[in-house]
Enzyme design. Structure first.
Site, PDB file in Angstrom:
ATOM      1  CG  ASP A 289      32.164  15.646 -23.664  1.00 36.06           C
ATOM      2  OD1 ASP A 289      32.851  16.669 -23.760  1.00 36.06           O
ATOM      3  OD2 ASP A 289      32.615  14.492 -23.754  1.00 36.06           O
TER       4      ASP A 289
ATOM      5  CB  CYS B 191       0.149   1.758   4.526  1.00 36.07           C
ATOM      6  SG  CYS B 191      -1.638   1.523   4.563  1.00 36.07           S
TER       7      CYS B 191
ATOM      8  CG  ASP C 103      32.981  10.354 -21.251  1.00 37.46           C
ATOM      9  OD1 ASP C 103      32.875  10.883 -20.133  1.00 37.46           O
ATOM     10  OD2 ASP C 103      33.998  10.435 -21.941  1.00 37.46           O
TER      11      ASP C 103
ATOM     12  CB  CYS D 159      -0.907   0.003   1.226  1.00 38.37           C
ATOM     13  SG  CYS D 159      -1.795   1.556   1.462  1.00 38.37           S
TER      14      CYS D 159
ATOM     15  CG  ASP E 248      32.306  14.759 -19.608  1.00 42.31           C
ATOM     16  OD1 ASP E 248      33.117  15.668 -19.794  1.00 42.31           O
ATOM     17  OD2 ASP E 248      32.011  13.929 -20.484  1.00 42.31           O
TER      18      ASP E 248
END
Length: 784
Positions: free
Chosen positions: A486, A92, A680, A89, A684
């Protein structure tokens, strides 16, 4: 000295950034980091300033957030995980997460509905007593959920299969109970209509069926009230149905409880099926590994395999751990990792990733990673834990439901009491209208369907080879106005080839290439690899000394007794080397030997086949600006930008300058929109972290990519980014549809109920019917 302060109640990103900055500027503070998720401030402070720092921190925090409690953490918190077996749930789970998070000593609390786990960070002093408190909270909301501490997570196939059951024994028991209650109800109604039995007999049947159908709901409401939790769905259903009995609407009272329980049952099945769909989708975790030990082949758990051991993978088996192929040739099905249906071939010396299905030949593999660090484990962990990072819309709906329910209860009470007092009489009719109002107002449709939709959206993205680390990032993808790319390895293939050598000052082409290869022999950069590949001979690395890699410039090294420089024009200028600038388009590596310019090596990269279409499609789906950043020279940047029809490009950038450009572009974005950076994931990482949404390209097998980014595209195709945004937009569309459907229909029925036009039967549709519609609509995302 390292000092950690708990900032309990801090939930404002803007304020946390200000606190981090101002504390960092205090005398003696060397570093200051606020972790909003853990609500902590970690500082490094000099010994002389340590005595007064606590009061200064408290002053700064309270200047921004007066209600935040500041406590110094002297003991490292303990992380504990609990299995909440049977929890399905969302409403909940949100309540459990909140209440556990408010316990003394608990710094953070996260419920993962997919894994059915609760993970907390708790102070050591409270760690021993926390389990009983957690069990009490869980059972106050879900009495049938089993709570057990997870000491060590291990994979057992039978348990996984049991967890994936979308219709288990508990569901069967509930089905029998609902069928029994419905049958008794039907018999009672039939006797009343056709046999005209007396009222006491009719009541006997209806009361028995009500107890069978709603006894647990009423009992749960009483238990919650005793603990001070009044306004929840158990209370609403109990008050409205018992009230219906009081005013003489006996059949309607039982019908409301029956359909409420049926609705709850379907909600539970929907959550389980959504969980199972994602589990099946990510069913890349291997059951076992065949290891060669002492000349024998034995089958063991993948967790038991050490790095460097030899495993055998037969056709039709999943590769259990990452490794290198020692022997064998085969085709690998990578669909579960990348979303691609075309198999990949592997041969001796190639990397083999866990989670891939071996199709044709027997492979002998030497493992390079432990099971927990292998690709399959990381991907499974990412997808399973994504639901713990909630989207702003999810958080809003949870908060909305918390205040919405008490408000409608008060309005229902006013509706039942005030008109009879003002108008005089008619108590039965107005009380009936109040109960109808209560039934319609239950917020289940929202609190169930919204998390379920995001849950499914993450699964749908995974199916396409796009890993989204949280619902918050999935929602953020909807609002991207600027995408910064990039160049190398993202828009271009990153496969460099030497296309020309331009010698100077009496050096030959062979000499220039040899000196360049010597300088680059220790580098793993793609350009270095292309030079070494073009040279094609063994390098005697014993003669290479004083090797230095200068970020953004190039390399310097001693090759024997000669000083060799290999790099860009900045390196030549910094070393005062007179050189002739190359005017050709491509990456240029200038070579100098003992201060004399030796020549230039021209290296070119190739644009990926689908880069241009990806840029075009991104603009078509609403991205306002596409920008490229590159460390290459101006001519290369301009050439690629024009070919791909990018809006802007910036060339000759050092790594720190890329961050500066992203910050500059971030300041220019449309208010409320997001900036994404695509790289990549290896070189970076700082830019990925700085962007609103960091997207790593080609994450297959790249640990750095998986760790650094918010979204990981598992192949090298830029077009996967379009897929990611399309899934995000479809998810948000369904979320908004469900909000409109739920609130719209409920508003209509609330008004009709207040006016006396709608009765209990209409109220049942306004609650249960709307919930089922919203849940079924949410499930559509899995088919996207």
């Amino acid at each position: 000295m390292k000092r950690i302060f708990l900032l309990k109640g801090l939930d404002c990103p803007n304020c946390s950034a200000k606190i981090e900055k101002e504390v960092g500027e205090l005398d003696g503070v060397q570093s200051s980091v606020v972790n909003l998720m853990n609500q902590t401030l970690t500082i490094n402070v000099t010994q002389t300033a340590a005595d007064t720092i606590a009061s200064q921190v408290e002053t700064i925090v309270h200047s921004h957030e007066p209600g935040v409690e500041v406590q110094e953490e002297t003991i490292i918190p303990v992380t504990k995980s609990y299995l909440l077996k049977g929890l399905d749930c969302p409403n909940c789970s949100a309540k459990i997460e909140k209440e556990v998070g408010e316990l003394d000593g608990v710094q953070s609390s996260v419920v993962n509905l997919m894994k059915q786990t609760l993970t907390i960070n708790v102070a050591s002093a409270a760690a021993n007593t926390i389990a009983s408190q957690i069990e009490t909270i869980v059972h106050s909301h879900e009495p049938d959920v089993e709570v057990s501490e997870i000491v060590q997570e291990s994979y057992i196939p039978e348990k996984k299969q049991e967890a994936n059951e979308s219709y288990n024994n508990e569901d069967k028991k509930l089905t029998v109970r609902l069928a029994t209650g419905a049958a008794i109800y039907a018999i009672g109604m039939a006797l009343t209509v056709f046999a005209k039995v007396p009222l006491p007999i009719e009541l006997a049947f209806l009361i028995v069926s009500y107890v069978i159908l709603g006894g647990d709901v009423a009992w749960q409401a009483v238990r919650n009230i005793s603990k001070g939790r009044v306004f929840d769905e158990h209370f609403l259903m109990s008050v409205s149905t018992i009230g219906a009995f009081v005013i003489g609407e006996y059949p309607e009272a039982v019908a409301v409880m029956l359909f409420y329980q049926v609705g709850e049952f379907f909600q539970s099945l929907a959550v389980k099926r959504s969980r199972k769909s994602i589990s099946d989708l990510m069913d890349i975790r291997p059951d076992c590994a065949t290891v060669r030990r002492n000349g024998e082949l034995i089958t063991i758990s993948p967790e038991s395999v050490a790095i460097g051991e030899i495993i055998i993978v037969k056709p039709g088996e999943k590769i259990p751990l990452d490794g290198v192929v020692l022997d064998g040739d085969s085709m690998l099905d990578t669909r579960a990792l990348t979303g691609e249906s075309v198999p990949r071939s592997v041969h001796k010396g190639d990397e083999a990733l866990s989670g891939c299905m071996n199709q044709t030949g027997v492979l002998t593999i030497k493992t390079t990673k432990a099971f927990g660090e292998s690709t399959a484990s990381k991907i499974i962990d990412l997808v399973e834990n994504a639901s713990s990072r909630k989207a702003p819309t999810e958080n809003f709906i949870t908060t909305f439901a918390r205040y919405y329910t008490p408000v409608v209860v008060i309005l229902a009470a006013i509706l039942a009491i005030l008109p009879p007092i003002l108008l005089g009489g008619g108590w039965t009719e107005w009380i009936r209208r109040g109960f109808v109002f209560l039934v319609v107002s239950c917020p289940c449709a929202l609190v169930i369907s919204i998390p379920l939709t995001f849950f499914g959206g993450i699964g749908a993205a995974s199916k396409r080879g796009v890993l989204v680390k949280g619902s918050n990032y999935l929602e953020a993808l909807n609002n991207i106005s600027i995408i910064v790319f990039d160049k190398t390895g993202t828009l271009t293939k990153g496969v460099f080839n030497v296309t020309d050598i331009l010698p100077a000052n009496g050096f030959s082409k062979e000499q220039v290439l040899e000196h360049a290869a010597q300088a680059e022999s220790f580098s793993n950069h793609p350009i270095a690899k292309s030079i070494l590949s073009a040279y094609g001979k063994e390098i005697d690395q014993s003669v290479i000394s004083d090797y230095k890699e200068i970020s953004g410039y190039g390399i310097s090294a001693m090759a024997g007794k000669k000083k060799v420089y290999a790099g860009n024009t900045k390196l030549m200028d910094s070393e005062h080397v007179e050189y002739t600038a190359c005017e050709k388009v491509g990456t240029k590596v200038y070579i100098a030997v003992d201060g004399q310019y030796a020549g230039c090596i021209l290296i070119t990269d190739e644009v990926k086949p689908d880069s241009k279409k990806a840029i075009s499609d991104l603009k078509h789906i609403g991205v306002e600006k596409t920008v490229m950043l590159t460390g290459d020279d101006e001519k290369i940047g301009k050439s690629v930008a024009e070919e791909l029809q990018l809006d802007e490009y910036y060339a000759q950038l050092l790594p720190d300058q890329k961050v500066e450009k992203v910050e500059l572009l971030d300041g220019k974005k449309r208010p409320g929109s997001k900036l994404a950076f695509v790289g990549d994931g290896i070189n970076d990482a700082p830019v990925l972290a700085r962007a609103d949404v960091g997207i790593a390209m080609g994450g297959l097998g790249s640990d750095a990519a998986i760790e650094a980014a918010d979204v990981v595209l598992m192949t090298d195709e830029p077009s996967k980014l379009v897929d990611a945004i399309e899934v995000a937009k479809a998810t948000k569309q369904i979320v908004m549809q469900n909000i409109v459907i739920a609130l719209g229909i409920k508003s209509v029925f609330l008004i009709l109920g207040a006016l006396g036009i709608a009765g209990m039967w209409e109220a049942v549709f306004g609650d249960v019917g709307v919930t089922i519609i919203a849940v079924l609509n949410a499930m559509r995302i899995l088919k996207k």
